[in-house]
Scaffold this active site. Structure first.
Site, PDB file in Angstrom:
ATOM      1  CB  CYS A  50      -1.025   0.035   1.213  1.00 46.10           C
ATOM      2  SG  CYS A  50      -1.807  -1.323   1.488  1.00 46.10           S
ATOM      3  CD  GLN A  54      -9.888  -7.014 -14.324  1.00 49.57           C
ATOM      4  OE1 GLN A  54      -9.436  -6.169 -13.652  1.00 49.57           O
ATOM      5  NE2 GLN A  54      -9.655  -7.169 -15.714  1.00 49.57           N
ATOM      6  CB  CYS A  82      -4.313  -2.504 -15.998  1.00 47.73           C
ATOM      7  SG  CYS A  82      -3.208  -3.298 -17.048  1.00 47.73           S
TER       8      CYS A  82
END
Length: 398
Positions: free
Chosen positions: A58, A237, A356
């Site tokens: 993250c 996905q 993407c």
């Protein structure tokens, strides 16, 4: 140098002041003080995970959803501007919720008697030993601790192993690489682990390709209501929610088209739902996904023809594309540079482009616009929660 207010988030996640200074871990509305500290503003959030910001999984846990959505939109607008394209209507972004990632690749390493498993640190090969995770589905995270005990004896000292996990219809599909389980006892340990944790499949790659060691029934993933065989390492996905947002956008963009070509079709994320109401040609360059999609469509009786074809080396011609009322494409991060010129010249009604990578999307969009197309709308998609990875779906018309 004076204090400055953060006005936006840069591509790698740093906050940026009006005078162009980049400040780590700053959100829009924060104030970067002269001494280097950051005074939190209205969009600064408390990161939920103890591993942030060290863990590379993250980059944006310190921003709220409003700022995160603006970041996704800004990345798309910026990529278009770099190609001289004025942004069209941008729909509100989709944000996949926490604990929603159904596939992930983790690293593992044995350091003495200790086994660490997790994502790498940002810009590093060091592994952050995962004690919690706010992006993975609970089914995936629940396997982290048991996997430490299982694979530790099979990892060579100071050598990293790879753990790929995907949540399939039958449970979690686990693929290990960089481990060397040898002998009957190791085989029994693998099977016992798979049984105890209800795995859909457990496979090992010792350098000769993925070899299933446990697969009590064929592993599938349901797409458009149709179970499709899931080949090892096949693309999927990242979240069910993100897949749904992209699928709904593609289906809406195509509208009532009776004939559709789905380029870079993969396992049929878009081809299968579209084939419920239209005749679809699905074109895919990877053999295993193409075969899996063909078999699934035949079993389900969908009006779907699958062609195994490398669109980078042999793109469809404008004449071939012109046979269809609508085109859907979902290329990899490199985009569809080789296919874009024929798309630009194709006499078809609409193009639904799922991307993407905003940069390669904008490059291909420039080709389409130069060919007489224009962008009707774009929807940004953030299914890699709290990361700087941005996806989108767009509708092109003439």
């Amino acid at each position: 140098m004076s204090a400055g207010t953060i006005v936006r988030i840069a591509a790698r996640g740093e906050g940026v002041t009006a005078d162009g200074r980049h400040v780590a871990l700053a959100a829009p509305g924060d104030v970067a003080e002269i001494d280097g500290t950051v005074r939190p503003g209205p969009h600064h959030a408390m990161p939920p995970c103890r591993h942030f910001p060290r863990c590379g999984g993250c980059q944006l846990q310190h921003v709220d959803d409003v700022a995160y959505a603006e970041f996704l939109t800004g990345r798309v607008v910026g990529a278009l501007a770099a190609q001289g394209i004025e942004a069209p209507t941008l729909r509100p972004p989709h944000l996949s919720p926490p604990h929603s990632r159904r596939r992930a690749t983790l690293r593992a390493e044995r350091i003495g008697r200790r086994v660490v498993i997790g994502f790498n640190e940002g810009q590093s090969h060091r592994i952050v030993d995962m004690a919690e995770c706010h992006i993975l589905r609970p089914e995936l995270f629940a396997l982290v601790a048991p996997l430490r005990a299982l694979i530790g004896p099979w990892i060579k000292e100071r050598r990293q192993a790879t753990i790929a996990m995907t949540l399939a219809d039958q449970g979690v599909d686990v693929a290990l690489e960089g481990v060397s389980p040898e002998g009957l006892a190791a085989h029994e340990a693998l099977v016992g682990f798979a049984q105890a944790h209800g795995l859909a499949r457990l496979a090992i790659d010792e350098g000769y390709g993925s070899e299933p060691r446990w697969e009590p029934e064929p592993v599938t993933i349901t797409l458009g209501g149709v179970p499709v065989a899931l080949p090892p390492a096949a693309f999927l996905q990242a979240t069910v929610e993100g897949e749904g947002a992209l699928r709904e956008a593609a289906v809406e963009a195509v509208g009532d088209a009776a004939t559709v070509a789905d380029l870079f079709a993969g396992l049929g994320t878009f081809a299968l739902p579209l084939a419920a109401k239209a005749r679809v040609l699905a074109v895919e360059g990877a053999r295993d996904p193409a075969l899996a999609l063909r078999s699934a469509a035949n079993r389900a009786g969908r009006s779907l023809l699958v062609e195994h074809r490398d669109l980078f080396r042999r793109p469809l011609s404008g004449e071939e594309l012109g046979r269809f009322e609508a085109i859907v494409l979902d290329p990899p991060r490199a985009g569809a540079k080789e296919q874009a010129p024929a798309l630009a010249a194709a006499r078809t009604g609409v193009i639904a482009y799922v991307s993407c990578n905003p940069a390669t999307f904008a490059r291909d969009a420039r080709t389409l616009l130069d060919g007489g197309w224009w962008i009707d709308w774009i929807r940004p998609v953030g299914q890699f929660r709290w990361s700087t990875h941005v996806e989108l779906a767009a509708r092109f018309v003439r």
